[in-house]
Every structure is written in C-alpha cells, then in structure tokens.
Motif scaffolding. Structure first.
Motif, PDB file in Angstrom:
ATOM      1  N   ILE A   1       0.834  -1.206   0.000  1.00 11.50           N
ATOM      2  CA  ILE A   1       0.000   0.000   0.000  1.00 11.50           C
ATOM      3  C   ILE A   1       0.867   1.252   0.000  1.00 11.50           C
ATOM      4  O   ILE A   1       0.585   2.222  -0.709  1.00 11.50           O
ATOM      5  CB  ILE A   1      -0.944  -0.013   1.218  1.00 11.50           C
ATOM      6  CG1 ILE A   1      -1.971  -1.134   1.070  1.00 11.50           C
ATOM      7  CG2 ILE A   1      -1.643   1.337   1.384  1.00 11.50           C
ATOM      8  CD1 ILE A   1      -2.787  -1.367   2.319  1.00 11.50           C
ATOM      9  N   TRP A   2       1.921   1.231   0.804  1.00 17.41           N
ATOM     10  CA  TRP A   2       2.836   2.375   0.860  1.00 17.41           C
ATOM     11  C   TRP A   2       3.437   2.678  -0.510  1.00 17.41           C
ATOM     12  O   TRP A   2       3.621   3.842  -0.878  1.00 17.41           O
ATOM     13  CB  TRP A   2       3.946   2.064   1.858  1.00 17.41           C
ATOM     14  CG  TRP A   2       5.059   3.058   1.890  1.00 17.41           C
ATOM     15  CD1 TRP A   2       5.062   4.271   2.516  1.00 17.41           C
ATOM     16  CD2 TRP A   2       6.334   2.931   1.254  1.00 17.41           C
ATOM     17  NE1 TRP A   2       6.273   4.902   2.323  1.00 17.41           N
ATOM     18  CE2 TRP A   2       7.073   4.099   1.547  1.00 17.41           C
ATOM     19  CE3 TRP A   2       6.935   1.936   0.482  1.00 17.41           C
ATOM     20  CZ2 TRP A   2       8.372   4.304   1.080  1.00 17.41           C
ATOM     21  CZ3 TRP A   2       8.218   2.136   0.018  1.00 17.41           C
ATOM     22  CH2 TRP A   2       8.926   3.303   0.318  1.00 17.41           C
ATOM     23  N   ARG A   3       3.693   1.643  -1.305  1.00 15.76           N
ATOM     24  CA  ARG A   3       4.272   1.850  -2.624  1.00 15.76           C
ATOM     25  C   ARG A   3       3.234   2.278  -3.657  1.00 15.76           C
ATOM     26  O   ARG A   3       3.559   3.012  -4.590  1.00 15.76           O
ATOM     27  CB  ARG A   3       4.944   0.572  -3.140  1.00 15.76           C
ATOM     28  CG  ARG A   3       6.313   0.318  -2.579  1.00 15.76           C
ATOM     29  CD  ARG A   3       7.171  -0.481  -3.546  1.00 15.76           C
ATOM     30  NE  ARG A   3       7.615   0.308  -4.677  1.00 15.76           N
ATOM     31  CZ  ARG A   3       7.209   0.121  -5.919  1.00 15.76           C
ATOM     32  NH1 ARG A   3       6.327  -0.810  -6.217  1.00 15.76           N
ATOM     33  NH2 ARG A   3       7.687   0.876  -6.900  1.00 15.76           N
ATOM     34  N   GLU A   4       1.996   1.829  -3.517  1.00 20.98           N
ATOM     35  CA  GLU A   4       1.025   2.002  -4.599  1.00 20.98           C
ATOM     36  C   GLU A   4       0.068   3.169  -4.424  1.00 20.98           C
ATOM     37  O   GLU A   4      -0.492   3.636  -5.417  1.00 20.98           O
ATOM     38  CB  GLU A   4       0.205   0.709  -4.769  1.00 20.98           C
ATOM     39  CG  GLU A   4       1.001  -0.438  -5.364  1.00 20.98           C
ATOM     40  CD  GLU A   4       0.105  -1.593  -5.741  1.00 20.98           C
ATOM     41  OE1 GLU A   4      -0.986  -1.714  -5.144  1.00 20.98           O
ATOM     42  OE2 GLU A   4       0.489  -2.372  -6.626  1.00 20.98           O
ATOM     43  N   PHE A   5      -0.146   3.651  -3.199  1.00 23.11           N
ATOM     44  CA  PHE A   5      -1.141   4.709  -3.052  1.00 23.11           C
ATOM     45  C   PHE A   5      -0.766   5.983  -3.813  1.00 23.11           C
ATOM     46  O   PHE A   5      -1.676   6.717  -4.242  1.00 23.11           O
ATOM     47  CB  PHE A   5      -1.404   4.993  -1.566  1.00 23.11           C
ATOM     48  CG  PHE A   5      -0.538   6.069  -0.973  1.00 23.11           C
ATOM     49  CD1 PHE A   5      -0.923   7.399  -1.014  1.00 23.11           C
ATOM     50  CD2 PHE A   5       0.669   5.753  -0.368  1.00 23.11           C
ATOM     51  CE1 PHE A   5      -0.134   8.391  -0.456  1.00 23.11           C
ATOM     52  CE2 PHE A   5       1.465   6.732   0.185  1.00 23.11           C
ATOM     53  CZ  PHE A   5       1.066   8.061   0.138  1.00 23.11           C
ATOM     54  N   PRO A   6       0.544   6.312  -4.021  1.00 20.12           N
ATOM     55  CA  PRO A   6       0.835   7.499  -4.833  1.00 20.12           C
ATOM     56  C   PRO A   6       0.311   7.397  -6.259  1.00 20.12           C
ATOM     57  O   PRO A   6      -0.072   8.410  -6.854  1.00 20.12           O
ATOM     58  CB  PRO A   6       2.362   7.580  -4.805  1.00 20.12           C
ATOM     59  CG  PRO A   6       2.761   6.886  -3.555  1.00 20.12           C
ATOM     60  CD  PRO A   6       1.777   5.767  -3.415  1.00 20.12           C
ATOM     61  N   PHE A   7       0.288   6.175  -6.822  1.00 25.47           N
ATOM     62  CA  PHE A   7      -0.270   6.014  -8.171  1.00 25.47           C
ATOM     63  C   PHE A   7      -1.751   6.361  -8.189  1.00 25.47           C
ATOM     64  O   PHE A   7      -2.229   7.084  -9.074  1.00 25.47           O
ATOM     65  CB  PHE A   7      -0.061   4.578  -8.648  1.00 25.47           C
ATOM     66  CG  PHE A   7      -0.800   4.245  -9.908  1.00 25.47           C
ATOM     67  CD1 PHE A   7      -0.349   4.713 -11.135  1.00 25.47           C
ATOM     68  CD2 PHE A   7      -1.947   3.470  -9.887  1.00 25.47           C
ATOM     69  CE1 PHE A   7      -1.032   4.423 -12.304  1.00 25.47           C
ATOM     70  CE2 PHE A   7      -2.637   3.164 -11.044  1.00 25.47           C
ATOM     71  CZ  PHE A   7      -2.177   3.657 -12.256  1.00 25.47           C
ATOM     72  N   ALA A   8      -2.501   5.842  -7.201  1.00 27.04           N
ATOM     73  CA  ALA A   8      -3.920   6.184  -7.112  1.00 27.04           C
ATOM     74  C   ALA A   8      -4.094   7.679  -6.883  1.00 27.04           C
ATOM     75  O   ALA A   8      -5.019   8.297  -7.429  1.00 27.04           O
ATOM     76  CB  ALA A   8      -4.584   5.384  -5.989  1.00 27.04           C
ATOM     77  N   MET A   9      -3.209   8.266  -6.089  1.00 25.38           N
ATOM     78  CA  MET A   9      -3.289   9.702  -5.830  1.00 25.38           C
ATOM     79  C   MET A   9      -3.122  10.498  -7.122  1.00 25.38           C
ATOM     80  O   MET A   9      -3.888  11.442  -7.392  1.00 25.38           O
ATOM     81  CB  MET A   9      -2.200  10.100  -4.830  1.00 25.38           C
ATOM     82  CG  MET A   9      -2.138  11.573  -4.501  1.00 25.38           C
ATOM     83  SD  MET A   9      -0.666  12.003  -3.533  1.00 25.38           S
ATOM     84  CE  MET A   9       0.615  11.838  -4.810  1.00 25.38           C
ATOM     85  N   ILE A  10      -2.149  10.125  -7.946  1.00 26.35           N
ATOM     86  CA  ILE A  10      -1.905  10.841  -9.200  1.00 26.35           C
ATOM     87  C   ILE A  10      -3.099  10.701 -10.139  1.00 26.35           C
ATOM     88  O   ILE A  10      -3.550  11.678 -10.756  1.00 26.35           O
ATOM     89  CB  ILE A  10      -0.620  10.316  -9.862  1.00 26.35           C
ATOM     90  CG1 ILE A  10       0.596  10.666  -9.007  1.00 26.35           C
ATOM     91  CG2 ILE A  10      -0.456  10.888 -11.260  1.00 26.35           C
ATOM     92  CD1 ILE A  10       1.880  10.022  -9.490  1.00 26.35           C
ATOM     93  N   MET A  11      -3.630   9.488 -10.252  1.00 31.67           N
ATOM     94  CA  MET A  11      -4.772   9.260 -11.132  1.00 31.67           C
ATOM     95  C   MET A  11      -5.984  10.072 -10.688  1.00 31.67           C
ATOM     96  O   MET A  11      -6.673  10.703 -11.513  1.00 31.67           O
ATOM     97  CB  MET A  11      -5.107   7.772 -11.151  1.00 31.67           C
ATOM     98  CG  MET A  11      -4.047   6.887 -11.778  1.00 31.67           C
ATOM     99  SD  MET A  11      -3.935   7.077 -13.568  1.00 31.67           S
ATOM    100  CE  MET A  11      -5.459   6.274 -14.073  1.00 31.67           C
ATOM    101  N   MET A  12      -6.260  10.093  -9.396  1.00 32.99           N
ATOM    102  CA  MET A  12      -7.431  10.813  -8.913  1.00 32.99           C
ATOM    103  C   MET A  12      -7.214  12.319  -8.968  1.00 32.99           C
ATOM    104  O   MET A  12      -8.169  13.072  -9.191  1.00 32.99           O
ATOM    105  CB  MET A  12      -7.767  10.371  -7.492  1.00 32.99           C
ATOM    106  CG  MET A  12      -8.052   8.876  -7.355  1.00 32.99           C
ATOM    107  SD  MET A  12      -9.157   8.214  -8.617  1.00 32.99           S
ATOM    108  CE  MET A  12     -10.662   9.103  -8.262  1.00 32.99           C
ATOM    109  N   MET A  13      -5.988  12.780  -8.766  1.00 34.83           N
ATOM    110  CA  MET A  13      -5.716  14.209  -8.915  1.00 34.83           C
ATOM    111  C   MET A  13      -5.963  14.651 -10.356  1.00 34.83           C
ATOM    112  O   MET A  13      -6.505  15.742 -10.603  1.00 34.83           O
ATOM    113  CB  MET A  13      -4.280  14.517  -8.498  1.00 34.83           C
ATOM    114  CG  MET A  13      -4.047  14.487  -6.998  1.00 34.83           C
ATOM    115  SD  MET A  13      -2.312  14.729  -6.544  1.00 34.83           S
ATOM    116  CE  MET A  13      -2.028  16.343  -7.238  1.00 34.83           C
TER     117      MET A  13
END
Length: 319
Positions: A188-200
């Motif tokens: 989760i620590w590695r992947e949540f930034p990807f979700a953050m970028i997509m949702m931003m």
C-alpha cells in the motif's frame, strides 16, 4: 423456402464481409508491412511462450531440465492443483493480498488527492514527497522494509519497546499471523501514490461551475462531493482500481524478497508459488498449469479494463 432464403442471405453476407476484410488488408498492405517486424517480435517473445506454457501444462516433466523426456498426462496437472490444500491457501492469500492492497491503496490515494486538490503553501513539495514511494525501486523498498520489520534490529520494534508499548520487538514477517498484513502495508505504501496521481488528474476534469452552482443552491460539502465530484470520477476510479488489481495480482518482488513465501506458505501468492514450483522444485508441468490459470484470470481483469476504457471513450464522444 423462407429458411433457405435466410441461409443464403446469411452466407452471402459472410462472404461479402470476408471479401471486404481482405480488400481492406490489401489496400493497406503498405501499412501492415511497417508493423510486420513488431508483429514478428511479439509472436516470438509473447505468443510462442504462451503457447508452449499451455502445451507444457498437459505434461508431466522430469525433475531435471530434460523437457524432451516429458510425458503427456492430459488435465492431471490441473487436477493436482485444484485438489491441493496449498493451492487453496495460496489462492486465499492472493485474494487477501489483491483486495486489501487495491482497495486500501485506492481509498488512501483518493483521500490524499482530495486533500491536495486545494491550494495551500507547500503543496508542490508535499506532492513530490508523496510520490517518492511510487518511483523508488521495488527491490530497494523491499530490502529497506525488511530491515524496518526485523525482529532484532528493526526500527519499529525498537520504537515500540522504547515507548513501553511492547516487552520485546514483534515478529512482523516471521509470524504466520502477521506476515501477510505486514506485506500488504508495504505494498500500500508503494502504490497509493499512483492512485493519488490518477485521482488528482480526474479532479481536474470536474466542472467548477457545477460545484459553484451546487454551493449556491445550499449543498453541503459532502453533497457536492457525492452528487457532483464523485460521478465525474467514476470512470477514472474504475480504471485505477482495475490497474491496481492487475498489478497486485501479478505482484512478485515484495513478497518474494521479503519472505520468499514463508513462513509455512503464509505469504505465498500465485506468482511466487509458481516461481517456487518452476525454479525451486522444477515441477514445470504443474507450474505451467498454474501459469495458465493466472493468465486466464489476468485476461479476465484485462477484459474489464478494456471495457472501462471503451466506456470512457463512448462517453467522451457523446459529450
């Protein structure tokens, strides 16, 4: 008479369709010539390994590398897999790993994107810091977290003991009960930034006029989010979740480097178990059957991903 006429009409349409396809291929033969080298490479690098893996799944292979001595056994490898207790335990681990990592990473990334959508001092610096886990090498991150979780020298255990919250450092990745949740935290620590970028990126498409109109009409912040913001993010949310699910289902580096599937298969997921069967135990036939099942699962997820993209394109075209 009507049935015969209908069959003749259907045959005529089929032949017409075939001739139309052949005609188009011939008219665009120069275009196909340009992509022919790429198609040839794909056939060698992708198509043949897939075909050979499917073929090998129907054979019993010797313990060595002499695959020419393999014996045809039909669907026995699949029967061995589906009747194995280890398979169902690994499948359960895979489901927990995939669903837990995907959903929590998405929710955390979504919440972070909402928090960073508003302007404040230092927002750009905070964005850059939060992206670091995603851009760092998965191998390096795995070794770093392996030391963080270390039962004797790990920083988490030292802090817990120092604060008096534990008598001794906990065994995060050495215990059957805690190893999988500990690995999920790292993932989760590695992947949540990807979700953050997509949702931003998705938040940038929400019409500001609708939000202002809803605010003028007296809608609360939650109502503006649920009735205006979230419907505009439904498509990008679906794509993000599917991409995370495919990546997690086929994730290998973190569980293999940190635990190797142990202890007692408690952290084995499909991809790590396939690797151990093939290159550890040299059971190539069983590993190939596992790989076919994994391939079919990923193809199913890929089908839904393509459908989500097609739905987005149709909505954009209608708009």
């Amino acid at each position: 008479m009507t049935i015969v006429t209908g069959k003749a009409e259907a045959r005529r349409r089929l032949e017409s369709g075939r001739s139309s396809v052949l005609r188009q291929i011939w008219e665009h033969r120069a275009d196909y010539a340009y992509v022919l080298p790429a198609i040839a490479v794909m056939l060698v690098v992708i198509a043949y390994p897939i075909y050979y893996t499917i073929e090998l799944s129907f054979f019993k292979t010797p313990p060595g590398l002499q695959l020419r001595d393999k014996t045809f056994i039909g669907f026995d490898n699949y029967t061995i897999i589906l009747t194995s207790e280890v398979f169902w335990r690994v499948t359960w681990n895979t489901l927990i790993w995939t669903l837990g990592s995907t959903l929590i990473a998405f929710v955390l990334g979504f919440a972070t994107a909402l928090a960073l959508h508003r302007e404040f001092v230092g927002r750009g610096v905070l964005r850059a810091i939060l992206i670091i886990p995603w851009v760092i090498s998965a191998v390096a991150a795995s070794y770093i977290w392996k030391w963080i979780y270390h039962s004797d020298f790990g920083i988490i255990g030292a802090v817990l003991v120092g604060l008096g919250l534990a008598d001794r450092p906990p065994n995060f990745i050495d215990s059957v009960n805690t190893v999988l949740p500990s690995l999920i935290v790292v993932n989760i620590w590695r992947e949540f930034p990807f979700a953050m970028i997509m949702m931003m990126a998705g938040l940038q498409t929400v019409p500001e006029q609708l939000l202002r109109a809803a605010q003028v009409d007296g809608a609360s912040a939650w109502q503006r989010f649920w009735h205006v913001t979230f419907p505009h993010l439904r498509n990008v949310s679906t794509v993000t979740i599917l991409l995370l699910a495919v990546a997690n289902f086929n994730s290998f580096i973190i569980p293999w480097i940190m635990t190797g599937g142990g202890p007692s298969n408690a952290s084995h997921i499909w991809i790590t178990h396939i690797y151990e069967l093939a290159f550890g135990r040299q059971r190539w036939g069983v590993a190939s059957a596992y790989s076919v099942l994994l391939f079919l699962t990923l193809m199913t997820l890929g089908y839904f991903y393509v459908r989500a993209l097609s739905g987005n394109e149709r909505q954009e075209g209608s708009a």
